[in-house]
Structures are given as C-alpha cells and as structure tokens.
Design a protein around this motif. Structure first.
Motif, mmCIF file in Angstrom:
data_model
loop_
_atom_site.group_PDB
_atom_site.id
_atom_site.type_symbol
_atom_site.label_atom_id
_atom_site.label_comp_id
_atom_site.label_asym_id
_atom_site.label_seq_id
_atom_site.Cartn_x
_atom_site.Cartn_y
_atom_site.Cartn_z
ATOM 1 N N UNK A 1 0.893 -1.318 -0.002
ATOM 2 C CA UNK A 1 -0.023 -0.004 -0.098
ATOM 3 C C UNK A 1 0.852 1.474 0.040
ATOM 4 N N UNK A 2 1.757 1.477 0.763
ATOM 5 C CA UNK A 2 2.812 2.637 0.847
ATOM 6 C C UNK A 2 3.519 2.539 -0.611
ATOM 7 N N UNK A 3 3.803 1.828 -1.272
ATOM 8 C CA UNK A 3 4.336 1.780 -2.619
ATOM 9 C C UNK A 3 3.411 2.333 -3.650
ATOM 10 N N UNK A 4 2.201 1.773 -3.517
ATOM 11 C CA UNK A 4 1.184 2.310 -4.510
ATOM 12 C C UNK A 4 1.016 3.723 -4.135
ATOM 13 N N UNK A 5 0.830 4.185 -2.850
ATOM 14 C CA UNK A 5 0.431 5.525 -2.604
ATOM 15 C C UNK A 5 1.608 6.558 -2.904
ATOM 16 N N UNK B 1 3.900 10.867 -6.770
ATOM 17 C CA UNK B 1 4.624 11.330 -7.665
ATOM 18 C C UNK B 1 3.771 11.962 -8.931
ATOM 19 N N UNK B 2 2.845 10.914 -9.205
ATOM 20 C CA UNK B 2 1.966 11.245 -10.437
ATOM 21 C C UNK B 2 1.332 12.656 -10.105
ATOM 22 N N UNK B 3 0.908 12.778 -8.884
ATOM 23 C CA UNK B 3 0.017 14.170 -8.361
ATOM 24 C C UNK B 3 0.947 15.513 -8.443
ATOM 25 N N UNK B 4 2.314 14.993 -7.972
ATOM 26 C CA UNK B 4 3.068 16.263 -7.965
ATOM 27 C C UNK B 4 3.817 16.690 -9.212
ATOM 28 N N UNK B 5 3.321 15.793 -10.249
ATOM 29 C CA UNK B 5 3.982 16.120 -11.748
ATOM 30 C C UNK B 5 3.389 17.312 -12.243
#
Length: 230
Positions: free
Chosen positions: A209-213, A218-222
């Motif tokens: 779950x930590x890896x997925x989040x 990273x995606x949202x901070x792009x």
C-alpha cells in the motif's frame, strides 16, 4: 446560455434592486412548493470568487456570498466571499434547502448577461462573530476528496487536502493516504496505532500500500496535474 427557469405564476416575484433574502418572513404558495420539486436533484458545488468581500450593513445583516443556478447543468453554484466562515457556508446550504422547499420567490434574483440567475446571500451579523467561527476556503484541488466543497482554514492560515481514493477499507489496522497543504506537495501519511503485532500478511499488505500511494504522490506532484483555475 443557461435556460431561464421562471417561478410559478403564483409566486411572489423578487425585485432585482439588491434587497436581502427574506426566508424567515416568506410563506411559499402551494404552486411554488410544487414548482420547487424540480430543484431536488440539482447538485451543489462551491466555487471561488474574486473581487468580492464580506460587507456588514446597518440593517444588521452581512452579505457573505452569492448563489447562482445553472438549469442546463442542474446545478447550484455557491460562491462564499473571501474569509467566509462555517456559519456563512451553512447559511448558503440552508438557502439551497429553502429553494428546494418552495422559497424561490424569497430571494433577490438577478439575471446576468449570459442568462445566469444569481442572488446575494446574507446572514445576521450578530450570528457570525468571525473570531468565534473558523474561516473556510473553497477547494480548487481537483485530486482532493473535497474538490469544489470547502475546507476549514487552520491556525496557520492553510488548509489540508486529502487525495481521492486514499481511504483504506473499513477495519484496516492502518490508514495510508496522501495529504498536502495549499502550497505543499502531496505526501504519504501513515496512521497506525498498534494494539497488536501485525501478521506477515498484513506487513506485506502495508508495504504494498505504501509503494502504491508513493507512486500516486509522484503522479499528482507532476507538473501535468494542476489546480483548477479560479
């Protein structure tokens, strides 16, 4: 252009001279109540507004925001003025509930050049002592769970956003999600109050779950993911 939805023939028509709503002194007719049924499935969204401010008047009321109606989209848009409080947004929500109950004619509706119908919303000044109620801010972060709703402003003048889909299933021994302030990046947050050791299966699930989040952060901070403009 939005379709202009006329009030029922028996409704008292509100003048456009900027008078205040008079929900407490208004009695809707049976025709108005029947007419209001069409508003029950209209959704509600909060939107930011520029160039406006809360004003206090000698009549004992404060003008705290605007409400507009998009009949084509079947939508109420609520525009709390900057520095509005929880008292103010609750008043705006009560106004929507009143419209759905037949009180359309109690509001000072005006029509813009594009055909949008809007009205100023007011609340008694004595009911909104600003020091006693937290300030709110309309959410413009599209990936937040509360997008086009509102957040309370914290003591540091910021708000905290929570990413869509970040909640864990009910009964999970932990909460792994994403949160950010207005000006900060999305960050992984882990909330775990251990009352027992985790099993090997639970540890594996937590790490996954930590890896997925983290990947979602990273995606949202792009740069491609931006706030919705005002």
């Amino acid at each position: 252009m939005s379709t202009i939805l006329q009030a029922a023939p028996e409704a008292a028509q509100a003048p456009s001279g900027g008078r205040l709503n008079r929900l407490g002194a208004y009695t809707p007719s049976p025709a108005e109540i029947e007419h209001a049924a069409r508003f029950r499935d209209y959704t509600v969204e909060y939107r930011p507004i520029r160039g406006r401010s809360i004003t206090h008047h000698e009549d004992g009321f404060s003008r705290i925001g605007q409400i507009s109606v998009d009949h084509d989209a079947r939508l109420f848009k609520l525009y709390p003025y900057p520095h509005a409080t929880t008292v103010d947004v609750r008043q705006m929500e009560r106004t929507v509930a009143a419209i759905r109950s037949g009180y359309w004619g109690a509001l000072p509706w005006q029509t813009s050049e594009t055909g949008t119908q809007w009205a100023t919303v007011a609340v008694r000044t004595s009911a909104r002592r600003e020091s006693e109620w937290p300030e709110v801010r309309v959410c413009k972060v599209e990936s937040c769970q509360h997008f086009r709703e509102w957040h309370r402003v914290d003591d540091e003048g910021s708000v905290r956003h929570f990413a869509v889909g970040a909640d864990e299933p009910e009964g999970s021994p932990w909460q792994v999600g994403l949160q950010r302030t207005d000006d900060g990046p999305w960050q992984v947050s882990i909330d775990y109050a251990p009352d027992r050791p985790l099993t090997e299966l639970e540890v594996a699930g937590l790490l996954s779950r930590i890896r997925w989040v983290a990947e979602d952060a990273r995606r949202l901070n792009s740069p491609a993911v931006q706030e919705v403009p005002c």
